[in-house]
Scaffold this motif. Structure first.
Motif, PDB file in Angstrom:
ATOM      1  N   GLY A   1       0.825  -1.201   0.000  1.00 48.79           N
ATOM      2  CA  GLY A   1       0.000   0.000   0.000  1.00 48.79           C
ATOM      3  C   GLY A   1       0.857   1.247   0.000  1.00 48.79           C
ATOM      4  O   GLY A   1       2.065   1.200   0.260  1.00 48.79           O
ATOM      5  N   PRO A   2       0.272   2.412  -0.284  1.00 42.75           N
ATOM      6  CA  PRO A   2       1.012   3.666  -0.270  1.00 42.75           C
ATOM      7  C   PRO A   2       1.615   3.989   1.095  1.00 42.75           C
ATOM      8  O   PRO A   2       2.593   4.718   1.193  1.00 42.75           O
ATOM      9  CB  PRO A   2      -0.015   4.719  -0.662  1.00 42.75           C
ATOM     10  N   CYS A   3       1.058   3.398   2.161  1.00 47.09           N
ATOM     11  CA  CYS A   3       1.591   3.635   3.501  1.00 47.09           C
ATOM     12  C   CYS A   3       2.772   2.711   3.814  1.00 47.09           C
ATOM     13  O   CYS A   3       3.389   2.824   4.865  1.00 47.09           O
ATOM     14  CB  CYS A   3       0.488   3.436   4.540  1.00 47.09           C
ATOM     15  N   GLY A   4       3.081   1.773   2.896  1.00 43.47           N
ATOM     16  CA  GLY A   4       4.216   0.876   3.090  1.00 43.47           C
ATOM     17  C   GLY A   4       3.855  -0.490   3.648  1.00 43.47           C
ATOM     18  O   GLY A   4       4.716  -1.345   3.788  1.00 43.47           O
ATOM     19  N   THR A   5       2.587  -0.736   3.950  1.00 44.83           N
ATOM     20  CA  THR A   5       2.154  -2.014   4.498  1.00 44.83           C
ATOM     21  C   THR A   5       2.048  -3.051   3.388  1.00 44.83           C
ATOM     22  O   THR A   5       1.496  -2.785   2.329  1.00 44.83           O
ATOM     23  CB  THR A   5       0.769  -1.867   5.173  1.00 44.83           C
ATOM     24  N   VAL A   6       2.591  -4.246   3.643  1.00 50.66           N
ATOM     25  CA  VAL A   6       2.499  -5.350   2.686  1.00 50.66           C
ATOM     26  C   VAL A   6       1.377  -6.273   3.141  1.00 50.66           C
ATOM     27  O   VAL A   6       1.328  -6.683   4.291  1.00 50.66           O
ATOM     28  CB  VAL A   6       3.838  -6.125   2.612  1.00 50.66           C
ATOM     29  N   TYR A   7       0.453  -6.582   2.226  1.00 53.57           N
ATOM     30  CA  TYR A   7      -0.642  -7.497   2.524  1.00 53.57           C
ATOM     31  C   TYR A   7      -1.061  -8.200   1.242  1.00 53.57           C
ATOM     32  O   TYR A   7      -0.643  -7.832   0.152  1.00 53.57           O
ATOM     33  CB  TYR A   7      -1.826  -6.768   3.177  1.00 53.57           C
ATOM     34  N   ARG A   8      -1.865  -9.252   1.398  1.00 53.88           N
ATOM     35  CA  ARG A   8      -2.337 -10.024   0.254  1.00 53.88           C
ATOM     36  C   ARG A   8      -3.787  -9.663  -0.045  1.00 53.88           C
ATOM     37  O   ARG A   8      -4.598  -9.560   0.855  1.00 53.88           O
ATOM     38  CB  ARG A   8      -2.253 -11.521   0.524  1.00 53.88           C
ATOM     39  N   LEU A   9      -4.080  -9.509  -1.335  1.00 52.43           N
ATOM     40  CA  LEU A   9      -5.454  -9.317  -1.784  1.00 52.43           C
ATOM     41  C   LEU A   9      -5.946 -10.649  -2.330  1.00 52.43           C
ATOM     42  O   LEU A   9      -5.360 -11.197  -3.263  1.00 52.43           O
ATOM     43  CB  LEU A   9      -5.530  -8.264  -2.891  1.00 52.43           C
ATOM     44  N   GLU A  10      -6.988 -11.183  -1.724  1.00 55.45           N
ATOM     45  CA  GLU A  10      -7.573 -12.442  -2.171  1.00 55.45           C
ATOM     46  C   GLU A  10      -9.076 -12.285  -2.233  1.00 55.45           C
ATOM     47  O   GLU A  10      -9.681 -11.681  -1.345  1.00 55.45           O
ATOM     48  CB  GLU A  10      -7.223 -13.581  -1.211  1.00 55.45           C
ATOM     49  N   SER A  11      -9.684 -12.856  -3.265  1.00 52.34           N
ATOM     50  CA  SER A  11     -11.136 -12.796  -3.366  1.00 52.34           C
ATOM     51  C   SER A  11     -11.755 -13.753  -2.367  1.00 52.34           C
ATOM     52  O   SER A  11     -11.125 -14.690  -1.898  1.00 52.34           O
ATOM     53  CB  SER A  11     -11.581 -13.151  -4.792  1.00 52.34           C
TER      54      SER A  11
END
Length: 83
Positions: free
Chosen positions: A65-75
């Motif tokens: 994300g623009p804030c630097g947080t890494v996460y996974r997008l899953e449906s």
């Protein structure tokens, strides 16, 4: 300070359990995105697990994300079957 600045970023709406799946300490958080169809492409809106803002992404999978947080997008549904 304005009234908006004093309020927390979390707004009433969908509960966190719906937007984020449970994750281990070593794995990035999993966000359940909303689909946004723009004029030229499909984008995914994700509620950031760190800052609480909505971020737009152009693909599923691991994102930053623009804030630097890494996460996974899953449906929510991996596969759909025709009835």
């Amino acid at each position: 300070m304005t009234q908006n600045a004093e309020k927390p970023r979390m707004r009433p709406g969908a509960p966190q359990e719906v937007l984020f799946a449970a994750s281990d300490e070593n794995k990035p958080s999993v966000a359940r995105p909303l689909v946004l169809v723009t004029r030229g492409r499909v984008e995914f809106l994700a509620h950031c697990p760190h800052c609480g803002d909505w971020h737009r992404h152009v693909h599923l999978g691991e994102v930053t994300g623009p804030c630097g947080t890494v996460y996974r997008l899953e449906s929510k549904a991996k596969t759909r079957r025709a009835a």
